[in-house]
Design an enzyme around this catalytic site. Structure first.
Site, PDB file in Angstrom:
ATOM      1  N   THR A 131       0.821  -1.205   0.000  1.00 34.41           N
ATOM      2  CA  THR A 131       0.000   0.000   0.000  1.00 34.41           C
ATOM      3  C   THR A 131       0.860   1.262   0.000  1.00 34.41           C
ATOM      4  O   THR A 131       2.005   1.243   0.482  1.00 34.41           O
ATOM      5  CB  THR A 131      -0.883   0.006   1.260  1.00 34.41           C
ATOM      6  OG1 THR A 131      -1.537   1.269   1.369  1.00 34.41           O
ATOM      7  CG2 THR A 131      -0.069  -0.212   2.522  1.00 34.41           C
ATOM      8  N   ASP A 132       0.273   2.358  -0.479  1.00 30.60           N
ATOM      9  CA  ASP A 132       0.985   3.648  -0.430  1.00 30.60           C
ATOM     10  C   ASP A 132       1.079   4.186   1.003  1.00 30.60           C
ATOM     11  O   ASP A 132       1.866   5.090   1.286  1.00 30.60           O
ATOM     12  CB  ASP A 132       0.315   4.677  -1.345  1.00 30.60           C
ATOM     13  CG  ASP A 132      -1.121   4.993  -0.971  1.00 30.60           C
ATOM     14  OD1 ASP A 132      -1.669   4.359  -0.040  1.00 30.60           O
ATOM     15  OD2 ASP A 132      -1.719   5.882  -1.623  1.00 30.60           O
ATOM     16  N   GLU A 133       0.287   3.608   1.923  1.00 27.39           N
ATOM     17  CA  GLU A 133       0.271   4.148   3.298  1.00 27.39           C
ATOM     18  C   GLU A 133       1.602   3.961   4.021  1.00 27.39           C
ATOM     19  O   GLU A 133       1.843   4.608   5.032  1.00 27.39           O
ATOM     20  CB  GLU A 133      -0.857   3.498   4.115  1.00 27.39           C
ATOM     21  CG  GLU A 133      -2.217   3.733   3.490  1.00 27.39           C
ATOM     22  CD  GLU A 133      -3.382   3.573   4.445  1.00 27.39           C
ATOM     23  OE1 GLU A 133      -3.163   3.448   5.656  1.00 27.39           O
ATOM     24  OE2 GLU A 133      -4.518   3.592   3.961  1.00 27.39           O
ATOM     25  N   TYR A 158      -1.987  -0.490  10.851  1.00 28.67           N
ATOM     26  CA  TYR A 158      -2.108  -1.173   9.552  1.00 28.67           C
ATOM     27  C   TYR A 158      -0.890  -0.875   8.683  1.00 28.67           C
ATOM     28  O   TYR A 158      -0.234  -1.781   8.152  1.00 28.67           O
ATOM     29  CB  TYR A 158      -3.399  -0.742   8.840  1.00 28.67           C
ATOM     30  CG  TYR A 158      -3.400  -1.039   7.355  1.00 28.67           C
ATOM     31  CD1 TYR A 158      -3.479  -2.354   6.892  1.00 28.67           C
ATOM     32  CD2 TYR A 158      -3.288  -0.009   6.412  1.00 28.67           C
ATOM     33  CE1 TYR A 158      -3.454  -2.639   5.536  1.00 28.67           C
ATOM     34  CE2 TYR A 158      -3.274  -0.281   5.052  1.00 28.67           C
ATOM     35  CZ  TYR A 158      -3.349  -1.599   4.616  1.00 28.67           C
ATOM     36  OH  TYR A 158      -3.322  -1.878   3.266  1.00 28.67           O
ATOM     37  N   LYS A 162       2.092  -3.382   7.228  1.00 33.28           N
ATOM     38  CA  LYS A 162       2.407  -3.549   5.804  1.00 33.28           C
ATOM     39  C   LYS A 162       3.875  -3.170   5.544  1.00 33.28           C
ATOM     40  O   LYS A 162       4.557  -3.810   4.743  1.00 33.28           O
ATOM     41  CB  LYS A 162       1.471  -2.690   4.931  1.00 33.28           C
ATOM     42  CG  LYS A 162       0.007  -3.112   4.955  1.00 33.28           C
ATOM     43  CD  LYS A 162      -0.264  -4.495   4.351  1.00 33.28           C
ATOM     44  CE  LYS A 162      -0.079  -4.540   2.861  1.00 33.28           C
ATOM     45  NZ  LYS A 162      -0.557  -5.849   2.300  1.00 33.28           N
TER      46      LYS A 162
HETATM   47  P1  NAD Z   1      -9.873  -7.229   1.877  1.00 32.00           P
HETATM   48  O1  NAD Z   1      -9.897  -6.951   3.344  1.00 32.00           O
HETATM   49  O2  NAD Z   1     -11.073  -6.952   1.067  1.00 32.00           O
HETATM   50  O3  NAD Z   1      -9.504  -8.765   1.633  1.00 32.00           O
HETATM   51  C1  NAD Z   1      -8.496  -9.415   2.352  1.00 32.00           C
HETATM   52  C2  NAD Z   1      -8.630 -10.914   2.094  1.00 32.00           C
HETATM   53  O4  NAD Z   1      -7.577 -11.582   2.812  1.00 32.00           O
HETATM   54  C3  NAD Z   1      -9.952 -11.517   2.593  1.00 32.00           C
HETATM   55  O5  NAD Z   1     -10.487 -12.392   1.647  1.00 32.00           O
HETATM   56  C4  NAD Z   1      -9.562 -12.248   3.867  1.00 32.00           C
HETATM   57  O6  NAD Z   1     -10.399 -13.368   4.148  1.00 32.00           O
HETATM   58  C5  NAD Z   1      -8.144 -12.672   3.523  1.00 32.00           C
HETATM   59  N1  NAD Z   1      -7.349 -12.918   4.724  1.00 32.00           N
HETATM   60  C6  NAD Z   1      -7.253 -12.139   5.825  1.00 32.00           C
HETATM   61  N2  NAD Z   1      -6.453 -12.727   6.735  1.00 32.00           N
HETATM   62  C7  NAD Z   1      -6.029 -13.888   6.182  1.00 32.00           C
HETATM   63  C8  NAD Z   1      -5.172 -14.933   6.635  1.00 32.00           C
HETATM   64  N3  NAD Z   1      -4.593 -14.907   7.847  1.00 32.00           N
HETATM   65  N4  NAD Z   1      -4.942 -15.969   5.804  1.00 32.00           N
HETATM   66  C9  NAD Z   1      -5.517 -16.032   4.570  1.00 32.00           C
HETATM   67  N5  NAD Z   1      -6.362 -15.086   4.106  1.00 32.00           N
HETATM   68  C10 NAD Z   1      -6.599 -14.021   4.907  1.00 32.00           C
HETATM   69  O7  NAD Z   1      -8.591  -6.450   1.339  1.00 32.00           O
HETATM   70  P2  NAD Z   1      -8.361  -5.739  -0.085  1.00 32.00           P
HETATM   71  O8  NAD Z   1      -8.859  -4.359   0.001  1.00 32.00           O
HETATM   72  O9  NAD Z   1      -8.810  -6.637  -1.153  1.00 32.00           O
HETATM   73  O10 NAD Z   1      -6.757  -5.657  -0.080  1.00 32.00           O
HETATM   74  C11 NAD Z   1      -5.976  -6.700  -0.648  1.00 32.00           C
HETATM   75  C12 NAD Z   1      -4.509  -6.317  -0.518  1.00 32.00           C
HETATM   76  O11 NAD Z   1      -4.274  -5.103  -1.209  1.00 32.00           O
HETATM   77  C13 NAD Z   1      -4.035  -6.104   0.910  1.00 32.00           C
HETATM   78  O12 NAD Z   1      -2.739  -6.633   1.020  1.00 32.00           O
HETATM   79  C14 NAD Z   1      -4.019  -4.590   1.070  1.00 32.00           C
HETATM   80  O13 NAD Z   1      -3.063  -4.193   2.016  1.00 32.00           O
HETATM   81  C15 NAD Z   1      -3.644  -4.159  -0.332  1.00 32.00           C
HETATM   82  N6  NAD Z   1      -4.106  -2.829  -0.764  1.00 32.00           N
HETATM   83  C16 NAD Z   1      -5.428  -2.487  -0.655  1.00 32.00           C
HETATM   84  C17 NAD Z   1      -5.853  -1.246  -1.124  1.00 32.00           C
HETATM   85  C18 NAD Z   1      -7.306  -0.815  -1.036  1.00 32.00           C
HETATM   86  O14 NAD Z   1      -7.605   0.339  -1.336  1.00 32.00           O
HETATM   87  N7  NAD Z   1      -8.238  -1.685  -0.654  1.00 32.00           N
HETATM   88  C19 NAD Z   1      -4.935  -0.364  -1.694  1.00 32.00           C
HETATM   89  C20 NAD Z   1      -3.570  -0.758  -1.801  1.00 32.00           C
HETATM   90  C21 NAD Z   1      -3.182  -1.997  -1.332  1.00 32.00           C
HETATM   91  O1  DAU Z   2      -4.137   3.999   0.414  1.00 33.84           O
HETATM   92  C1  DAU Z   2      -4.382   2.633   0.281  1.00 33.84           C
HETATM   93  C2  DAU Z   2      -5.211   2.158   1.441  1.00 33.84           C
HETATM   94  O2  DAU Z   2      -6.523   2.669   1.251  1.00 33.84           O
HETATM   95  C3  DAU Z   2      -5.244   0.649   1.592  1.00 33.84           C
HETATM   96  O3  DAU Z   2      -3.955   0.179   1.871  1.00 33.84           O
HETATM   97  C4  DAU Z   2      -6.198   0.222   2.713  1.00 33.84           C
HETATM   98  O4  DAU Z   2      -6.296  -1.193   2.759  1.00 33.84           O
HETATM   99  C5  DAU Z   2      -7.557   0.811   2.425  1.00 33.84           C
HETATM  100  O5  DAU Z   2      -8.421   0.520   3.504  1.00 33.84           O
HETATM  101  C6  DAU Z   2      -7.470   2.325   2.227  1.00 33.84           C
HETATM  102  O6  DAU Z   2      -7.180   3.000   3.480  1.00 33.84           O
HETATM  103  P1  DAU Z   2      -7.946   4.368   3.876  1.00 33.84           P
HETATM  104  O7  DAU Z   2      -7.882   4.525   5.334  1.00 33.84           O
HETATM  105  O8  DAU Z   2      -7.491   5.496   3.027  1.00 33.84           O
HETATM  106  O9  DAU Z   2      -9.441   3.928   3.369  1.00 33.84           O
HETATM  107  P2  DAU Z   2     -10.882   4.164   4.018  1.00 33.84           P
HETATM  108  O10 DAU Z   2     -11.886   3.782   2.991  1.00 33.84           O
HETATM  109  O11 DAU Z   2     -11.004   3.581   5.385  1.00 33.84           O
HETATM  110  O12 DAU Z   2     -10.935   5.746   4.171  1.00 33.84           O
HETATM  111  C7  DAU Z   2     -10.757   6.608   3.064  1.00 33.84           C
HETATM  112  C8  DAU Z   2     -10.787   8.046   3.603  1.00 33.84           C
HETATM  113  O13 DAU Z   2     -12.134   8.320   4.021  1.00 33.84           O
HETATM  114  C9  DAU Z   2      -9.921   8.262   4.809  1.00 33.84           C
HETATM  115  O14 DAU Z   2      -9.393   9.573   4.742  1.00 33.84           O
HETATM  116  C10 DAU Z   2     -10.873   8.137   5.996  1.00 33.84           C
HETATM  117  C11 DAU Z   2     -12.180   8.646   5.410  1.00 33.84           C
HETATM  118  N1  DAU Z   2     -13.427   8.026   5.934  1.00 33.84           N
HETATM  119  C12 DAU Z   2     -13.492   6.665   5.972  1.00 33.84           C
HETATM  120  C13 DAU Z   2     -14.637   6.040   6.414  1.00 33.84           C
HETATM  121  C14 DAU Z   2     -14.726   4.530   6.506  1.00 33.84           C
HETATM  122  C15 DAU Z   2     -14.500   8.815   6.292  1.00 33.84           C
HETATM  123  O15 DAU Z   2     -14.436  10.061   6.229  1.00 33.84           O
HETATM  124  N2  DAU Z   2     -15.641   8.194   6.722  1.00 33.84           N
HETATM  125  C16 DAU Z   2     -15.756   6.836   6.815  1.00 33.84           C
HETATM  126  O16 DAU Z   2     -16.820   6.329   7.255  1.00 33.84           O
END
Ligand code: NAD
Ligand code: DAU
Length: 344
Positions: A131-133, A158, A162
């Site tokens: 992730t970019d975080e 988180y 990562k």
């Molecule tokens: P998600 O939470 O939707 O899915 C995570 C999946 O991993 C689920 O299916 C869960 O059951 C599985 N999982 C969790 N713990 C596990 C374990 N111990 N063993 C096996 N499986 C397990 O997450 P996502 O949003 O699809 O993110 C996927 C990946 O991409 C993550 O590594 C996250 O850090 C990264 N990522 C997400 C975002 C975003 O915006 N969602 C952005 C950049 C990177």
């Molecule tokens: O940047 C990549 C990341 O983006 C991923 O690595 C993470 O897995 C993914 O969860 C996401 O993290 P964020 O914290 O940015 O996503 P989230 O959707 O939780 O929140 C997006 C923005 O919106 C953040 O600034 C918090 C805000 N927010 C979030 C929620 C859930 C609100 O204002 N209200 C809300 O109810």
């Protein structure tokens, strides 16, 4: 690598993992996918329903990435030619409440998958999805963006978990010469995203006639990319990325949170009264922004989906799949695994 071979996809039942499997099998990026997932609250086997009958090209194994025996068995049985590691605890707010599962899955789990890939026949390439975080937070009043050379500065449990995983992957390359690639992507949106994240939560609340909670002043900025563009970037790095390298992924689409919610209002027939400002997230990162010039230059990847169209399509998907939303809210989807794979 493309078109043949078995790809092991961890976290395949989650949001990005399931979108990746749909593209990988739908567009024949590989011969077969083995989906490995613990099916936590965020993992939904129903997301992969369209493939479960295709036993030639798809198999599902329920297991924990931090369990060396379970992971070892999958490598031994399927002999994957590549590993795409999505499995993670992914929600920042949950990590603030309880970091323990984040250390278990994101740190220990990544080390276990890494070790198993290195020991496996042919030592298949592992693409680690990050992730970019990990890069921290940028000021609102700057044009600075994250890039591969920027020092890590994770600020939530988180992000710290990562970052720890990323360092383990880098160390495996440095120490053992292991074939790994790391991707650091910005915020994803699209179908199958669990409604704890901002966009699906907002859509769900707006559909239900409820308000959208906006944290703090709503001016925090995220750099949004459609999940399909992210998945295509992961494929590009898996196939064309240089071993041991990191690639930042983003679509040049910075949006303040309040503008994201405002863009959704007319698509769901709601007005400004549907916005409710709430207490800020502790340690809330102000701004993320990605400079994706390296992946564009080295792999030829470029995002295809424009924000306006992508957001409208996403709203349409949630409108057309009310049963999906209802089942993930109730946790009902957990029984899907029992029905299909209960005897496994
Ligand atoms: P998600 O939470 O939707 O899915 C995570 C999946 O991993 C689920 O299916 C869960 O059951 C599985 N999982 C969790 N713990 C596990 C374990 N111990 N063993 C096996 N499986 C397990 O997450 P996502 O949003 O699809 O993110 C996927 C990946 O991409 C993550 O590594 C996250 O850090 C990264 N990522 C997400 C975002 C975003 O915006 N969602 C952005 C950049 C990177
Ligand atoms: O940047 C990549 C990341 O983006 C991923 O690595 C993470 O897995 C993914 O969860 C996401 O993290 P964020 O914290 O940015 O996503 P989230 O959707 O939780 O929140 C997006 C923005 O919106 C953040 O600034 C918090 C805000 N927010 C979030 C929620 C859930 C609100 O204002 N209200 C809300 O109810």
């Amino acid at each position: 690598m493309s078109g043949q071979g078995t790809w092991l996809v961890t976290g395949a039942a989650g949001f990005i993992g399931s979108n990746f499997v749909h593209l990988a099998l739908g567009e024949r990026w590989c011969g077969r996918v083995v989906a490995f997932d613990a099916l936590t609250y965020a993992g939904n086997l129903g997301n992969l329903e369209r493939w479960t009958a295709d036993r030639e090209r798809f198999d599902f194994v329920r297991g924990d990435v931090a369990d060396p025996d379970a992971v070892g068995r999958v490598f031994a049985e399927y002999e994957p030619s590549a590993v795409v590691h999505f499995a993670a605890e992914s929600h920042v707010d949950r990590s603030i409440e309880d970091p323990a599962p984040f250390l278990h899955t994101n740190v220990t789990g990544t080390q276990v998958v890494l070790g198993a890939a290195r020991e496996a026949p042919g030592a298949p390439r592992m693409l680690h999805v990050s992730t970019d975080e990990v890069y921290g937070s940028l000021p609102l009043d700057s044009t600075e963006r994250f890039h591969e050379q920027r020092p890590y500065d994770p600020r939530s449990p988180y992000a710290a978990s990562k970052a720890g995983a990323d360092f383990l992957v880098r160390a495996a390359h440095h120490t053992h010469g292991q074939d790994v690639v790391i991707t650091n992507c910005s915020n994803n949106y699209g179908p199958y995203q669990f409604p704890e994240k901002l966009i699906p939560l907002a859509i769900m609340n707006l559909l239900r006639g409820e308000q959208v909670p906006v944290y703090g002043d709503g001016l925090n900025v995220r750099d949004w990319i459609h999940v399909e563009d992210h998945c295509r970037a992961v494929r590009a790095c898996l196939e064309r990325g240089r071993s041991g390298e990191t690639y930042c992924i983003g679509a040049d689409n910075e949006q303040p949170n309040i503008e994201v919610v405002r863009a959704l209002l007319p698509l769901l027939g709601r007005g400004e009264l549907a916005i409710r400002f709430v207490r800020d997230r502790p340690g809330h990162d102000r701004r993320y922004a990605i400079d994706a010039s390296k992946i564009r230059r080295e792999t030829g990847w470029a995002p295809r989906i424009a924000w306006k169209e992508g957001l409208a399509d996403t709203v349409r998907w949630y409108r057309e799949n009310p049963e999906w939303l209802a089942s993930v809210r109730s946790g009902e989807f957990l029984s899907y695994y029992e029905r299909l794979y209960g005897g496994q």
